[in-house]
Design a protein around this motif. Structure first.
Motif, PDB file in Angstrom:
ATOM      1  N   ALA A  80      84.626 -33.857  74.921  1.00 60.29           N
ATOM      2  CA  ALA A  80      84.390 -32.915  76.015  1.00 60.29           C
ATOM      3  C   ALA A  80      83.424 -31.825  75.568  1.00 60.29           C
ATOM      4  CB  ALA A  80      85.702 -32.293  76.467  1.00 60.29           C
ATOM      5  N   HIS A  81      83.618 -31.353  74.344  1.00 64.15           N
ATOM      6  CA  HIS A  81      82.734 -30.323  73.795  1.00 64.15           C
ATOM      7  C   HIS A  81      81.300 -30.839  73.721  1.00 64.15           C
ATOM      8  CE1 HIS A  81      80.957 -27.522  71.003  1.00 64.15           C
ATOM      9  NE2 HIS A  81      80.755 -28.508  70.160  1.00 64.15           N
ATOM     10  N   ALA A  82      81.135 -32.075  73.236  1.00 60.15           N
ATOM     11  CA  ALA A  82      79.794 -32.642  73.121  1.00 60.15           C
ATOM     12  C   ALA A  82      79.137 -32.761  74.498  1.00 60.15           C
ATOM     13  CB  ALA A  82      79.865 -34.010  72.443  1.00 60.15           C
ATOM     14  N   LEU A  83      79.904 -33.206  75.486  1.00 65.30           N
ATOM     15  CA  LEU A  83      79.357 -33.361  76.841  1.00 65.30           C
ATOM     16  C   LEU A  83      78.968 -32.015  77.429  1.00 65.30           C
ATOM     17  CD1 LEU A  83      81.725 -36.043  78.384  1.00 65.30           C
ATOM     18  CD2 LEU A  83      79.281 -36.237  78.037  1.00 65.30           C
ATOM     19  N   ALA A  84      79.867 -31.012  77.286  1.00 68.34           N
ATOM     20  CA  ALA A  84      79.602 -29.696  77.859  1.00 68.34           C
ATOM     21  C   ALA A  84      78.372 -29.082  77.213  1.00 68.34           C
ATOM     22  CB  ALA A  84      80.819 -28.781  77.666  1.00 68.34           C
ATOM     23  N   ARG A  85      78.282 -29.206  75.882  1.00 69.10           N
ATOM     24  CA  ARG A  85      77.155 -28.622  75.173  1.00 69.10           C
ATOM     25  C   ARG A  85      75.856 -29.305  75.588  1.00 69.10           C
ATOM     26  NH1 ARG A  85      74.158 -29.112  70.558  1.00 69.10           N
ATOM     27  NH2 ARG A  85      73.494 -27.084  69.739  1.00 69.10           N
TER      28      ARG A  85
END
Lengths: 106, 168
Positions: A80-85
């Motif tokens: 999720a962090h990778a996608l949001a970033r």
């Protein structure tokens, strides 16, 4: 181990999965959708695995369910962090009703 | 955590997943072989191994805090889900989203990673970016305050204390 407890836990897991899916449709932008997608689905899957752990008597199967829970707890927020970033760095706009955006490019 | 340790940990994980061995069925040996090859590949491809001073792994009280933290985190995860579920099912969808910048005093990359993942798993927050100097960009689904210190306290205060005791 105990069928009833397992079924109750799996039912709770399904409720959170449903909440996550409806959230994915209802929420306005990619960041809010990720919130629904990661939180509810993580807990949903963990509860379903926990339910299986309670419903079965085979130790190898229970061990695998536990390992999968650990694995999901580590990978799901990271993804999720990778996608949001990626979304924010490539310039995906926040929803119009958003209050603030203090993101700074490096 | 350097490469040999990572290799051993991943191998152990794989062994547990394929356990128990169906000997004399020879397919178990194939499973282990394939697993070891993949683990070796993953270890080799990992660009920058996580740096944690080795002696920290030998202090028992860190593991104690880790177990306490697991329970605290689980409680917050359940609360987070009820909160998001409430916003999902509420007809008016009461959200006030935005991205906030907060600062953490944690410096170790491993500690920052765990903090970021904890933020993502808990009430209405999603870490968007983590910088090496300790700046975190956090997406908050229902912003309660724009004041930096108060936001920092509400967003990461509850985890920073634990993560500091486990890693730093």
């Amino acid at each position: 181990m105990n069928n009833e407890i397992g079924l109750v836990i799996i039912a709770a897991g399904l409720f959170f999965e449903l909440a996550g899916c409806i959230g994915m449709v209802r929420f306005p932008d990619v960041y809010n959708r990720l919130q629904a997608g990661t939180k509810c689905v993580t807990l949903g899957v963990c509860l379903i695995l926990l339910g299986t752990l309670f419903m079965t008597d085979t130790l190898p199967l229970q061990l695998k369910a536990l390992l999968c829970i650990v694995f999901i707890l580590i990978t799901s927020p990271t993804a999720a962090h990778a996608l949001a970033r990626a979304a924010r760095v490539s310039g995906v706009k926040l929803w119009d009703g958003s209050v603030v955006d203090q993101f700074e490019k490096e | 955590m350097n490469r040999p340790v990572l290799f051993l940990l991943l191998s152990l994980f794989w062994m547990l997943l394929t356990w128990p061995p169906d000997l004399p069925d020879s397919s178990y040996l194939q499973d282990v072989g394939v697993g070891l090859v993949v683990v070796a590949l993953v270890t080799w491809m990992m660009g920058r191994p996580i740096e944690t001073p080795a002696r920290r792994w030998l202090e028992p009280k860190r593991y104690g805090w880790m177990i306490v933290y697991l329970f605290v985190l689980s409680a917050y995860v359940v609360k987070a889900n009820l909160e998001v579920a409430y916003r999902v099912f509420h007809p008016a969808m009461p959200i006030r989203p935005g991205i906030l910048k907060v600062k953490t005093r944690l410096r170790l990359p491993a500690a920052q990673t765990v903090l970021g993942n904890s933020i993502t798993l808990t009430p209405g927050t999603l870490s968007v970016d983590v910088r090496e100097d300790g700046e975190l960009m956090v997406h908050w689904i229902n912003i309660r305050t724009l004041e930096e210190e108060e936001a920092t306290r509400q967003l990461i205060g509850r985890f920073e204390w634990f993560v500091e005791r486990i890693f730093e």
